[in-house]
Design a protein around this motif. Sequence first.
Motif, PDB file in Angstrom:
ATOM      1  N   ALA A 117      29.652  11.572  -6.037  1.00 55.64           N
ATOM      2  CA  ALA A 117      29.306  12.318  -7.250  1.00 55.64           C
ATOM      3  C   ALA A 117      29.772  13.771  -7.145  1.00 55.64           C
ATOM      4  O   ALA A 117      30.243  14.359  -8.126  1.00 55.64           O
ATOM      5  CB  ALA A 117      27.805  12.260  -7.485  1.00 55.64           C
ATOM      6  N   ALA A 118      29.657  14.355  -5.955  1.00 51.63           N
ATOM      7  CA  ALA A 118      30.115  15.730  -5.756  1.00 51.63           C
ATOM      8  C   ALA A 118      31.616  15.845  -5.982  1.00 51.63           C
ATOM      9  O   ALA A 118      32.091  16.811  -6.587  1.00 51.63           O
ATOM     10  CB  ALA A 118      29.742  16.208  -4.353  1.00 51.63           C
ATOM     11  N   ARG A 119      32.369  14.842  -5.515  1.00 51.05           N
ATOM     12  CA  ARG A 119      33.821  14.869  -5.720  1.00 51.05           C
ATOM     13  C   ARG A 119      34.179  14.763  -7.200  1.00 51.05           C
ATOM     14  O   ARG A 119      35.249  15.231  -7.619  1.00 51.05           O
ATOM     15  CB  ARG A 119      34.485  13.740  -4.923  1.00 51.05           C
ATOM     16  CG  ARG A 119      34.449  13.944  -3.410  1.00 51.05           C
ATOM     17  CD  ARG A 119      35.361  12.982  -2.693  1.00 51.05           C
ATOM     18  NE  ARG A 119      34.936  11.606  -2.799  1.00 51.05           N
ATOM     19  CZ  ARG A 119      34.092  11.012  -1.952  1.00 51.05           C
ATOM     20  NH1 ARG A 119      33.583  11.696  -0.931  1.00 51.05           N
ATOM     21  NH2 ARG A 119      33.766   9.733  -2.107  1.00 51.05           N
ATOM     22  N   LEU A 120      33.284  14.170  -7.987  1.00 49.61           N
ATOM     23  CA  LEU A 120      33.491  14.055  -9.427  1.00 49.61           C
ATOM     24  C   LEU A 120      32.863  15.215 -10.185  1.00 49.61           C
ATOM     25  O   LEU A 120      32.780  15.195 -11.413  1.00 49.61           O
ATOM     26  CB  LEU A 120      32.915  12.721  -9.931  1.00 49.61           C
ATOM     27  CG  LEU A 120      33.604  11.459  -9.394  1.00 49.61           C
ATOM     28  CD1 LEU A 120      32.831  10.212  -9.797  1.00 49.61           C
ATOM     29  CD2 LEU A 120      35.042  11.379  -9.881  1.00 49.61           C
ATOM     30  N   HIS A 121      32.387  16.210  -9.433  1.00 49.83           N
ATOM     31  CA  HIS A 121      31.836  17.453  -9.996  1.00 49.83           C
ATOM     32  C   HIS A 121      30.570  17.225 -10.820  1.00 49.83           C
ATOM     33  O   HIS A 121      30.319  17.924 -11.807  1.00 49.83           O
ATOM     34  CB  HIS A 121      32.893  18.175 -10.841  1.00 49.83           C
ATOM     35  CG  HIS A 121      34.190  18.402 -10.109  1.00 49.83           C
ATOM     36  ND1 HIS A 121      34.293  19.282  -9.043  1.00 49.83           N
ATOM     37  CD2 HIS A 121      35.415  17.841 -10.279  1.00 49.83           C
ATOM     38  CE1 HIS A 121      35.539  19.263  -8.592  1.00 49.83           C
ATOM     39  NE2 HIS A 121      36.237  18.390  -9.305  1.00 49.83           N
ATOM     40  N   ALA A 122      29.759  16.245 -10.412  1.00 48.69           N
ATOM     41  CA  ALA A 122      28.479  16.020 -11.079  1.00 48.69           C
ATOM     42  C   ALA A 122      27.491  17.117 -10.688  1.00 48.69           C
ATOM     43  O   ALA A 122      27.463  17.568  -9.538  1.00 48.69           O
ATOM     44  CB  ALA A 122      27.919  14.656 -10.706  1.00 48.69           C
ATOM     45  N   ASP A 123      26.677  17.529 -11.638  1.00 45.49           N
ATOM     46  CA  ASP A 123      25.575  18.450 -11.349  1.00 45.49           C
ATOM     47  C   ASP A 123      24.335  17.689 -10.897  1.00 45.49           C
ATOM     48  O   ASP A 123      23.523  18.205 -10.121  1.00 45.49           O
ATOM     49  CB  ASP A 123      25.229  19.273 -12.597  1.00 45.49           C
ATOM     50  CG  ASP A 123      26.363  20.171 -13.021  1.00 45.49           C
ATOM     51  OD1 ASP A 123      26.729  21.060 -12.236  1.00 45.49           O
ATOM     52  OD2 ASP A 123      26.894  19.977 -14.135  1.00 45.49           O
ATOM     53  N   ILE A 124      24.176  16.464 -11.422  1.00 46.70           N
ATOM     54  CA  ILE A 124      22.985  15.663 -11.141  1.00 46.70           C
ATOM     55  C   ILE A 124      23.390  14.199 -11.111  1.00 46.70           C
ATOM     56  O   ILE A 124      24.274  13.776 -11.862  1.00 46.70           O
ATOM     57  CB  ILE A 124      21.893  15.931 -12.209  1.00 46.70           C
ATOM     58  CG1 ILE A 124      20.578  15.248 -11.846  1.00 46.70           C
ATOM     59  CG2 ILE A 124      22.360  15.528 -13.604  1.00 46.70           C
ATOM     60  CD1 ILE A 124      19.401  15.710 -12.722  1.00 46.70           C
ATOM     61  N   LEU A 125      22.762  13.425 -10.218  1.00 52.96           N
ATOM     62  CA  LEU A 125      23.036  11.994 -10.083  1.00 52.96           C
ATOM     63  C   LEU A 125      21.729  11.233 -10.198  1.00 52.96           C
ATOM     64  O   LEU A 125      20.774  11.508  -9.461  1.00 52.96           O
ATOM     65  CB  LEU A 125      23.689  11.700  -8.732  1.00 52.96           C
ATOM     66  CG  LEU A 125      23.988  10.227  -8.435  1.00 52.96           C
ATOM     67  CD1 LEU A 125      25.046   9.683  -9.396  1.00 52.96           C
ATOM     68  CD2 LEU A 125      24.435  10.042  -6.991  1.00 52.96           C
TER      69      LEU A 125
ATOM     70  N   ALA B 296      25.264  17.635  -0.109  1.00 54.91           N
ATOM     71  CA  ALA B 296      26.298  17.273  -1.080  1.00 54.91           C
ATOM     72  C   ALA B 296      26.453  18.312  -2.181  1.00 54.91           C
ATOM     73  O   ALA B 296      27.484  18.353  -2.860  1.00 54.91           O
ATOM     74  CB  ALA B 296      25.995  15.909  -1.691  1.00 54.91           C
ATOM     75  N   GLY B 297      25.412  19.118  -2.380  1.00 58.37           N
ATOM     76  CA  GLY B 297      25.466  20.089  -3.464  1.00 58.37           C
ATOM     77  C   GLY B 297      25.300  19.459  -4.833  1.00 58.37           C
ATOM     78  O   GLY B 297      25.809  19.968  -5.834  1.00 58.37           O
ATOM     79  N   VAL B 298      24.557  18.344  -4.889  1.00 63.17           N
ATOM     80  CA  VAL B 298      24.312  17.620  -6.134  1.00 63.17           C
ATOM     81  C   VAL B 298      22.811  17.359  -6.255  1.00 63.17           C
ATOM     82  O   VAL B 298      22.184  16.909  -5.292  1.00 63.17           O
ATOM     83  CB  VAL B 298      25.060  16.272  -6.158  1.00 63.17           C
ATOM     84  CG1 VAL B 298      24.711  15.470  -7.408  1.00 63.17           C
ATOM     85  CG2 VAL B 298      26.554  16.489  -6.074  1.00 63.17           C
ATOM     86  N   ALA B 299      22.232  17.641  -7.411  1.00 54.52           N
ATOM     87  CA  ALA B 299      20.835  17.281  -7.633  1.00 54.52           C
ATOM     88  C   ALA B 299      20.719  15.759  -7.711  1.00 54.52           C
ATOM     89  O   ALA B 299      21.614  15.086  -8.235  1.00 54.52           O
ATOM     90  CB  ALA B 299      20.323  17.914  -8.919  1.00 54.52           C
ATOM     91  N   LEU B 300      19.634  15.221  -7.168  1.00 59.92           N
ATOM     92  CA  LEU B 300      19.428  13.770  -7.137  1.00 59.92           C
ATOM     93  C   LEU B 300      18.124  13.401  -7.825  1.00 59.92           C
ATOM     94  O   LEU B 300      17.103  14.097  -7.659  1.00 59.92           O
ATOM     95  CB  LEU B 300      19.383  13.269  -5.689  1.00 59.92           C
ATOM     96  CG  LEU B 300      20.647  13.442  -4.849  1.00 59.92           C
ATOM     97  CD1 LEU B 300      20.382  12.992  -3.418  1.00 59.92           C
ATOM     98  CD2 LEU B 300      21.811  12.669  -5.451  1.00 59.92           C
ATOM     99  N   VAL B 301      18.160  12.306  -8.566  1.00 59.19           N
ATOM    100  CA  VAL B 301      16.951  11.706  -9.132  1.00 59.19           C
ATOM    101  C   VAL B 301      16.763  10.380  -8.408  1.00 59.19           C
ATOM    102  O   VAL B 301      17.566   9.456  -8.566  1.00 59.19           O
ATOM    103  CB  VAL B 301      17.064  11.516 -10.649  1.00 59.19           C
ATOM    104  CG1 VAL B 301      15.825  10.814 -11.191  1.00 59.19           C
ATOM    105  CG2 VAL B 301      17.254  12.866 -11.332  1.00 59.19           C
TER     106      VAL B 301
ATOM    107  N   ALA C 144      16.853  19.068  -5.494  1.00 63.02           N
ATOM    108  CA  ALA C 144      18.041  19.927  -5.572  1.00 63.02           C
ATOM    109  C   ALA C 144      17.919  21.005  -4.503  1.00 63.02           C
ATOM    110  O   ALA C 144      16.822  21.544  -4.277  1.00 63.02           O
ATOM    111  CB  ALA C 144      18.181  20.567  -6.952  1.00 63.02           C
ATOM    112  N   GLY C 145      19.041  21.291  -3.838  1.00 61.45           N
ATOM    113  CA  GLY C 145      19.046  22.348  -2.827  1.00 61.45           C
ATOM    114  C   GLY C 145      18.081  22.109  -1.690  1.00 61.45           C
ATOM    115  O   GLY C 145      17.558  23.054  -1.092  1.00 61.45           O
TER     116      GLY C 145
END
Length: 253
Positions: free
Chosen positions: A31-39, A75-80, A99-100
């Motif tokens: 997801a980070a490689r796809l520039h997602a803010d949240i997954l 990863a630098g991506v927020a996760l749900v 996140a973070g």
Amino acid sequence: MRVGIAQVAASALSAELDLNVAMLRSLAEQAARLHADILVTPELMLTRYEPAWAARHAAEGEWLREAAARISADAGVALVVSTPELADGRRFITVTLLAGGQALMHHRKRILFGAAEAASFEAGSEPTGVVELAGARIGLALCYEIEFPALARAAARAGADLMCVPTALTEGVTGQVSEQVPKVIVPARSIENQMHIAYANYARPEYIGQSTVTGPLGTLMRAGTEPVLAVHAIDIAAARAGRAINTYLQDLP
């Protein structure tokens, strides 16, 4: 904001919880490689959606959430992420926004689905909150809950721009209604509440897939039935501006 949906194959999950955590890490990195803010991931992904099995591992929910927090930070991506929870001897199905490296919000499922969930878990009692992330106000729900108008409306009235909804929607449990949840009900919740919804399901064969991102004008993206990680950009500012035109929220008595 760029919203990612992880539609994973339930058959790829393991009884070894470490392996499911490793899968989450791989998904977050993708997801980070796809520039997602949240997954957003499916319901109870880290234990598998098997209510009795997940309930037996409720005591491990805390370290699963801690592991997910580390993955989010790395990863630098927020996760749900949805996990079981054990609190004061009571077991809940929960969803957490991370996140973070921190848990920003935590929601216990208030409307349980079917006998299997009711036999293994208790219903939560607190409404979902709303938290700011990457310029958006986010609320949480779980699976069956989004099929009830009141929960989504409460989040919208609290200011939610986006509701993240892990789910485990099968094709035979509710008959023909199952197909209508991502096709009709979830888009309707977005339209009537003028907010986005990210609804993440498992892939076939046991589940129907069709993970969905919707917006104030209806469906924006719907996955097929196979495993996929999809990222879709949503326009929070435009959605907020649109509430002045489609005034459902302010006109409701």
